[in-house]
Design a protein around this motif. Sequence first.
Motif, PDB file in Angstrom:
ATOM      1  N   VAL A 581       0.827  -1.207   0.000  1.00 56.15           N
ATOM      2  CA  VAL A 581       0.000   0.000   0.000  1.00 56.15           C
ATOM      3  C   VAL A 581       0.863   1.259   0.000  1.00 56.15           C
ATOM      4  O   VAL A 581       1.706   1.445   0.879  1.00 56.15           O
ATOM      5  CB  VAL A 581      -0.937   0.028   1.226  1.00 56.15           C
ATOM      6  N   THR A 582       0.675   2.116  -0.997  1.00 52.58           N
ATOM      7  CA  THR A 582       1.293   3.442  -1.046  1.00 52.58           C
ATOM      8  C   THR A 582       0.270   4.466  -0.587  1.00 52.58           C
ATOM      9  O   THR A 582      -0.850   4.493  -1.095  1.00 52.58           O
ATOM     10  CB  THR A 582       1.736   3.784  -2.481  1.00 52.58           C
ATOM     11  N   HIS A 583       0.649   5.304   0.369  1.00 51.65           N
ATOM     12  CA  HIS A 583      -0.297   6.292   0.900  1.00 51.65           C
ATOM     13  C   HIS A 583       0.469   7.457   1.502  1.00 51.65           C
ATOM     14  O   HIS A 583       1.690   7.418   1.647  1.00 51.65           O
ATOM     15  CB  HIS A 583      -1.204   5.656   1.961  1.00 51.65           C
ATOM     16  N   ALA A 584      -0.273   8.508   1.868  1.00 48.69           N
ATOM     17  CA  ALA A 584       0.330   9.702   2.472  1.00 48.69           C
ATOM     18  C   ALA A 584      -0.149   9.820   3.914  1.00 48.69           C
ATOM     19  O   ALA A 584      -1.303   9.576   4.205  1.00 48.69           O
ATOM     20  CB  ALA A 584      -0.072  10.952   1.694  1.00 48.69           C
ATOM     21  N   TRP A 585       0.737  10.210   4.792  1.00 50.82           N
ATOM     22  CA  TRP A 585       0.418  10.233   6.223  1.00 50.82           C
ATOM     23  C   TRP A 585      -0.563  11.339   6.603  1.00 50.82           C
ATOM     24  O   TRP A 585      -1.148  11.300   7.674  1.00 50.82           O
ATOM     25  CB  TRP A 585       1.707  10.385   7.027  1.00 50.82           C
ATOM     26  N   LYS A 586      -0.735  12.330   5.759  1.00 50.04           N
ATOM     27  CA  LYS A 586      -1.648  13.423   6.113  1.00 50.04           C
ATOM     28  C   LYS A 586      -3.106  13.087   5.821  1.00 50.04           C
ATOM     29  O   LYS A 586      -4.004  13.870   6.107  1.00 50.04           O
ATOM     30  CB  LYS A 586      -1.261  14.692   5.370  1.00 50.04           C
ATOM     31  N   GLU A 587      -3.375  11.900   5.282  1.00 43.58           N
ATOM     32  CA  GLU A 587      -4.745  11.505   5.007  1.00 43.58           C
ATOM     33  C   GLU A 587      -5.487  11.234   6.315  1.00 43.58           C
ATOM     34  O   GLU A 587      -4.887  10.922   7.341  1.00 43.58           O
ATOM     35  CB  GLU A 587      -4.759  10.232   4.164  1.00 43.58           C
ATOM     36  N   GLU A 588      -6.810  11.337   6.280  1.00 43.20           N
ATOM     37  CA  GLU A 588      -7.633  11.012   7.434  1.00 43.20           C
ATOM     38  C   GLU A 588      -7.739   9.494   7.547  1.00 43.20           C
ATOM     39  O   GLU A 588      -8.025   8.798   6.573  1.00 43.20           O
ATOM     40  CB  GLU A 588      -9.013  11.635   7.287  1.00 43.20           C
ATOM     41  N   LEU A 589      -7.547   8.981   8.764  1.00 45.06           N
ATOM     42  CA  LEU A 589      -7.549   7.535   8.978  1.00 45.06           C
ATOM     43  C   LEU A 589      -8.847   6.896   8.510  1.00 45.06           C
ATOM     44  O   LEU A 589      -8.832   5.879   7.810  1.00 45.06           O
ATOM     45  CB  LEU A 589      -7.322   7.230  10.462  1.00 45.06           C
ATOM     46  N   GLN A 590      -9.985   7.471   8.920  1.00 45.38           N
ATOM     47  CA  GLN A 590     -11.274   6.849   8.608  1.00 45.38           C
ATOM     48  C   GLN A 590     -11.502   6.780   7.099  1.00 45.38           C
ATOM     49  O   GLN A 590     -12.007   5.777   6.574  1.00 45.38           O
ATOM     50  CB  GLN A 590     -12.410   7.612   9.292  1.00 45.38           C
ATOM     51  N   LYS A 591     -11.118   7.830   6.368  1.00 46.28           N
ATOM     52  CA  LYS A 591     -11.277   7.815   4.914  1.00 46.28           C
ATOM     53  C   LYS A 591     -10.307   6.830   4.262  1.00 46.28           C
ATOM     54  O   LYS A 591     -10.628   6.185   3.260  1.00 46.28           O
ATOM     55  CB  LYS A 591     -11.074   9.221   4.343  1.00 46.28           C
ATOM     56  N   PHE A 592      -9.118   6.726   4.826  1.00 45.79           N
ATOM     57  CA  PHE A 592      -8.130   5.771   4.338  1.00 45.79           C
ATOM     58  C   PHE A 592      -8.677   4.347   4.443  1.00 45.79           C
ATOM     59  O   PHE A 592      -8.630   3.566   3.477  1.00 45.79           O
ATOM     60  CB  PHE A 592      -6.850   5.926   5.156  1.00 45.79           C
ATOM     61  N   VAL A 593      -9.218   4.018   5.610  1.00 42.52           N
ATOM     62  CA  VAL A 593      -9.767   2.677   5.820  1.00 42.52           C
ATOM     63  C   VAL A 593     -10.960   2.436   4.903  1.00 42.52           C
ATOM     64  O   VAL A 593     -11.103   1.370   4.299  1.00 42.52           O
ATOM     65  CB  VAL A 593     -10.161   2.487   7.299  1.00 42.52           C
ATOM     66  N   ARG A 594     -11.827   3.452   4.780  1.00 44.09           N
ATOM     67  CA  ARG A 594     -13.007   3.305   3.929  1.00 44.09           C
ATOM     68  C   ARG A 594     -12.617   3.092   2.463  1.00 44.09           C
ATOM     69  O   ARG A 594     -13.226   2.273   1.759  1.00 44.09           O
ATOM     70  CB  ARG A 594     -13.883   4.571   4.058  1.00 44.09           C
ATOM     71  N   SER A 595     -11.597   3.783   2.001  1.00 43.81           N
ATOM     72  CA  SER A 595     -11.140   3.613   0.617  1.00 43.81           C
ATOM     73  C   SER A 595     -10.663   2.195   0.374  1.00 43.81           C
ATOM     74  O   SER A 595     -10.940   1.604  -0.681  1.00 43.81           O
ATOM     75  CB  SER A 595     -10.008   4.606   0.322  1.00 43.81           C
ATOM     76  N   ILE A 596      -9.938   1.627   1.347  1.00 43.97           N
ATOM     77  CA  ILE A 596      -9.448   0.255   1.197  1.00 43.97           C
ATOM     78  C   ILE A 596     -10.607  -0.733   1.256  1.00 43.97           C
ATOM     79  O   ILE A 596     -10.652  -1.709   0.494  1.00 43.97           O
ATOM     80  CB  ILE A 596      -8.391  -0.045   2.273  1.00 43.97           C
ATOM     81  N   GLU A 597     -11.566  -0.475   2.142  1.00 43.76           N
ATOM     82  CA  GLU A 597     -12.755  -1.337   2.197  1.00 43.76           C
ATOM     83  C   GLU A 597     -13.471  -1.369   0.855  1.00 43.76           C
ATOM     84  O   GLU A 597     -13.857  -2.434   0.353  1.00 43.76           O
ATOM     85  CB  GLU A 597     -13.721  -0.821   3.270  1.00 43.76           C
ATOM     86  N   LEU A 598     -13.670  -0.196   0.272  1.00 44.37           N
ATOM     87  CA  LEU A 598     -14.358  -0.115  -1.014  1.00 44.37           C
ATOM     88  C   LEU A 598     -13.586  -0.854  -2.098  1.00 44.37           C
ATOM     89  O   LEU A 598     -14.167  -1.524  -2.961  1.00 44.37           O
ATOM     90  CB  LEU A 598     -14.540   1.347  -1.426  1.00 44.37           C
ATOM     91  N   CYS A 599     -12.275  -0.724  -2.051  1.00 50.11           N
ATOM     92  CA  CYS A 599     -11.442  -1.337  -3.062  1.00 50.11           C
ATOM     93  C   CYS A 599     -11.614  -2.857  -3.094  1.00 50.11           C
ATOM     94  O   CYS A 599     -11.676  -3.469  -4.158  1.00 50.11           O
ATOM     95  CB  CYS A 599      -9.987  -0.973  -2.785  1.00 50.11           C
ATOM     96  N   PHE A 600     -11.721  -3.466  -1.906  1.00 48.10           N
ATOM     97  CA  PHE A 600     -11.780  -4.925  -1.825  1.00 48.10           C
ATOM     98  C   PHE A 600     -13.180  -5.440  -1.479  1.00 48.10           C
ATOM     99  O   PHE A 600     -13.337  -6.589  -1.071  1.00 48.10           O
ATOM    100  CB  PHE A 600     -10.763  -5.428  -0.798  1.00 48.10           C
ATOM    101  N   ALA A 601     -14.182  -4.588  -1.651  1.00 45.56           N
ATOM    102  CA  ALA A 601     -15.545  -4.965  -1.278  1.00 45.56           C
ATOM    103  C   ALA A 601     -16.020  -6.207  -2.019  1.00 45.56           C
ATOM    104  O   ALA A 601     -16.791  -7.003  -1.485  1.00 45.56           O
ATOM    105  CB  ALA A 601     -16.492  -3.796  -1.529  1.00 45.56           C
ATOM    106  N   HIS A 602     -15.585  -6.392  -3.269  1.00 45.71           N
ATOM    107  CA  HIS A 602     -16.065  -7.506  -4.078  1.00 45.71           C
ATOM    108  C   HIS A 602     -15.002  -8.576  -4.291  1.00 45.71           C
ATOM    109  O   HIS A 602     -15.182  -9.465  -5.115  1.00 45.71           O
ATOM    110  CB  HIS A 602     -16.551  -6.976  -5.428  1.00 45.71           C
ATOM    111  N   ALA A 603     -13.894  -8.476  -3.574  1.00 47.22           N
ATOM    112  CA  ALA A 603     -12.855  -9.494  -3.688  1.00 47.22           C
ATOM    113  C   ALA A 603     -13.270 -10.741  -2.904  1.00 47.22           C
ATOM    114  O   ALA A 603     -13.693 -10.623  -1.749  1.00 47.22           O
ATOM    115  CB  ALA A 603     -11.540  -8.959  -3.151  1.00 47.22           C
ATOM    116  N   PRO A 604     -13.163 -11.937  -3.470  1.00 47.02           N
ATOM    117  CA  PRO A 604     -13.530 -13.159  -2.750  1.00 47.02           C
ATOM    118  C   PRO A 604     -12.763 -13.320  -1.445  1.00 47.02           C
ATOM    119  O   PRO A 604     -13.314 -13.759  -0.442  1.00 47.02           O
ATOM    120  CB  PRO A 604     -13.171 -14.266  -3.748  1.00 47.02           C
ATOM    121  N   GLU A 605     -11.471 -12.962  -1.480  1.00 43.83           N
ATOM    122  CA  GLU A 605     -10.659 -13.007  -0.273  1.00 43.83           C
ATOM    123  C   GLU A 605      -9.933 -11.684  -0.116  1.00 43.83           C
ATOM    124  O   GLU A 605      -9.391 -11.154  -1.081  1.00 43.83           O
ATOM    125  CB  GLU A 605      -9.643 -14.156  -0.346  1.00 43.83           C
TER     126      GLU A 605
END
Length: 778
Positions: A581-605
């Motif tokens: 994962v490449t990311h920037a530390w100034k991002e908001e934690l909750q939005k960071f987590v939500r973005s990753i959740e959305l990314c893998f929402a339809h992944a089988p694993e």
Amino acid sequence: MAIAVNVRLLSGKTVALQTEPGEEVRTLELRAQTALGVGQGTGRLVDSSGNILDVKPPVKRTKLENGDSLTLCILYQVQIAASAWAFAAIRGDGSVVTWGSSDAGGDSSAVNGELNNVQHIQASAGAFAAVRADGSVVTWGDAGRGGDSSLVQDQLKSVQQIQASCHAFAAILGDGSVVTWGRAQFGGDSSAVQDELKNVRQIQASSCAFAAIVDDGSVVAWGSAGHAGDSSAVRDQLKNVQQIQATRHAFAAILGDGSVVTWGNAGAGGDSSAVQDQLSNIRQIQASFTAFAAILADGSVVTWGFPDDGGDSSAVQDQLKNVQQIQATQSAFAAILGDGSVVTWGDAEFGGDSSAVQDQLKNVQQIQACQSTFAAILDDGSVVTWGGYGDSTAVQDKLKNVQQIQASCSAFAAILGDGSVVTWGTADHGGDSSAVEHELLEKTKTQRKGGKLPTKLPVKCRTWQRPLQLSSLPKWAQQLMEESSAPPTAAQQPPTPSSSLPLSSAGALSRPKTETGPTEMNSVTVAQLKTLAEEVRLRGEADSVNMYRVNDILVKPACCTHKKPYARILNAEGLSVECFVTHAWKEELQKFVRSIELCFAHAPEKPSLWICIFAIIQSDNPLDLSEQLGNDPAHAPFTEALKRANRYLVVRNDAVDVFARIWCCWELYCAAQGGFLQSDKYIVTGPSRFPNPENWDIGKADASNLEDKRLIMLAVASNQEIYHTIIEKAVLIRNHHVPEEDQEKCGNPARWMARSLGGASHATAAILPPTLTRHASA
């Protein structure tokens, strides 16, 4: 039999040379330097595998073959800092040469014996402070302006960066505390706020006051109240502060949401109420003596403060589009547009009228300013000046291949490609360097004391296929030198959390025993990431809390207790990396987590995630971090983890451009080398409000440590094919627009895209441009 070789600079300039098997490499290297016009002793020859050629053996020992290509890498050049009336240059061996007014630091003879292994220099109006490699500080010049630091000398240890007002200095130490000296009433005495000066990230200065950004995003100010040393009136608004800029009497702070808070003298920019509704999505702020100019994310400009000093830009407002950079004299501004042209406004006598040279201001790369004059470097290395006292006519024939310019109050010093220095302007203020010309040339091209050259570049270099076409490439060295000459200011960037020391300075000092394990095993799960976000909420933290804060309240204390990365605390046996994962530390934690959740929402694993904040032992001790990073980016934890990952994920955000960080650019480079960007192995997710700047280039990325950046830039520049690939991908990642129907998925994004690992998600075809759709279905 003669051997024909091509020798190139990083700019793409190439010469063809003939050598004999018996010729020493040293002789070939000197001939290449002469042919390329960079001056002898400035660089080393590097082969296509990244090996620095030993200068002693004959050519036949290098296994060079007819038609091979070599790169001449410029390793060290002079760095210059300026007080109001003097200059100080760091030579290649880490010693210092000074000239100009002796009353303002132009005479350093009293401390010459101490000026060795100097890394960077900061200047007040009349004094200099040099930070040495061991973190100690040497000062000289006007004692009343900080030239005498004897009262705090025993406290000046492990100094990371220094900022200066006109009359005082403030140094940030390795533990985040601050030491000040100089004129007490003008910021030299910080005792009234000393208890608040902890975990300080950045410091900015007006003429007589300081403002420090603490890790929690709040601000501590001290010094003359008439020069914005008292921020109590806006204290409640100063939250999640990212950058601060200053006029002589006021400060302007950019918050995490892109808005601006100002305080200080109202007429000098301290009151922004008249334009407050326009101050959103602010990218950068520049200041004259009494006015501010802010660049918005869309490239437009908003100004306020004293109208005659540039606070009123209405006369040129329709021209201020796609603005990339702004520079200021005392009473005027100059903006570089995306096409390399320049727009000026403010007092004509101070550079606000550039009409006399407008036809020459094309392909401008950077602008420097003294009190009354601007000096612009063009892409061909020539210089154009306009305004008050900085007429460069007398030295115009010498101003060729200019890499960087520094300015005192009324003089300029230009560094040329061969490491020599050309000066002009008021002689007593540094405009005449003839008295030290020999000293400037003597050692600017030698390596620093104690700094052994590596035998190999950070990563293997491929033979160049064609000369680089981007005109900004030769300017990487300029930016590195310009930033080296003074510690980064709050208006430039915050320190990245990875390290406060150069990669090359990992020491052998005694440290607590830590347990890192194989870096590729330091991963976390998506579920663990969600749990961590909820734990942060339960601690009473706002949803807007960023990674810096999460590190301070949760990760760093845990690492300190367990002596291991946070990922190993969660997964004692380790968890092998699947997705980097490449990311920037100034991002908001909750939005960071939500973005990753959305990314893998339809992944089988759901894959395991390697995220730097959790994969490295976070510590307040920079030596701990330096030890983990090592002295070669090619073997840094980020690089090793990416080598073993199956997927590469870029998490965009609405707080900061991910690729404004040099380490994120390095990760993109490694992903390109690993073949991630030409397959379905890379994923992009998360919101972003940062369209690609015109002529964006990796060399403009920020770094808290310049040696890290130098090593990374050297590696990236050596591989043209991959360089172009990552430039193109960075543009694509930034600039894709999200359809209206998908905007609600990301909170409040301006742009967004996502791809899942388990094949294309339901939104992929609609969201991705053709190029990415092709990769997703490959």
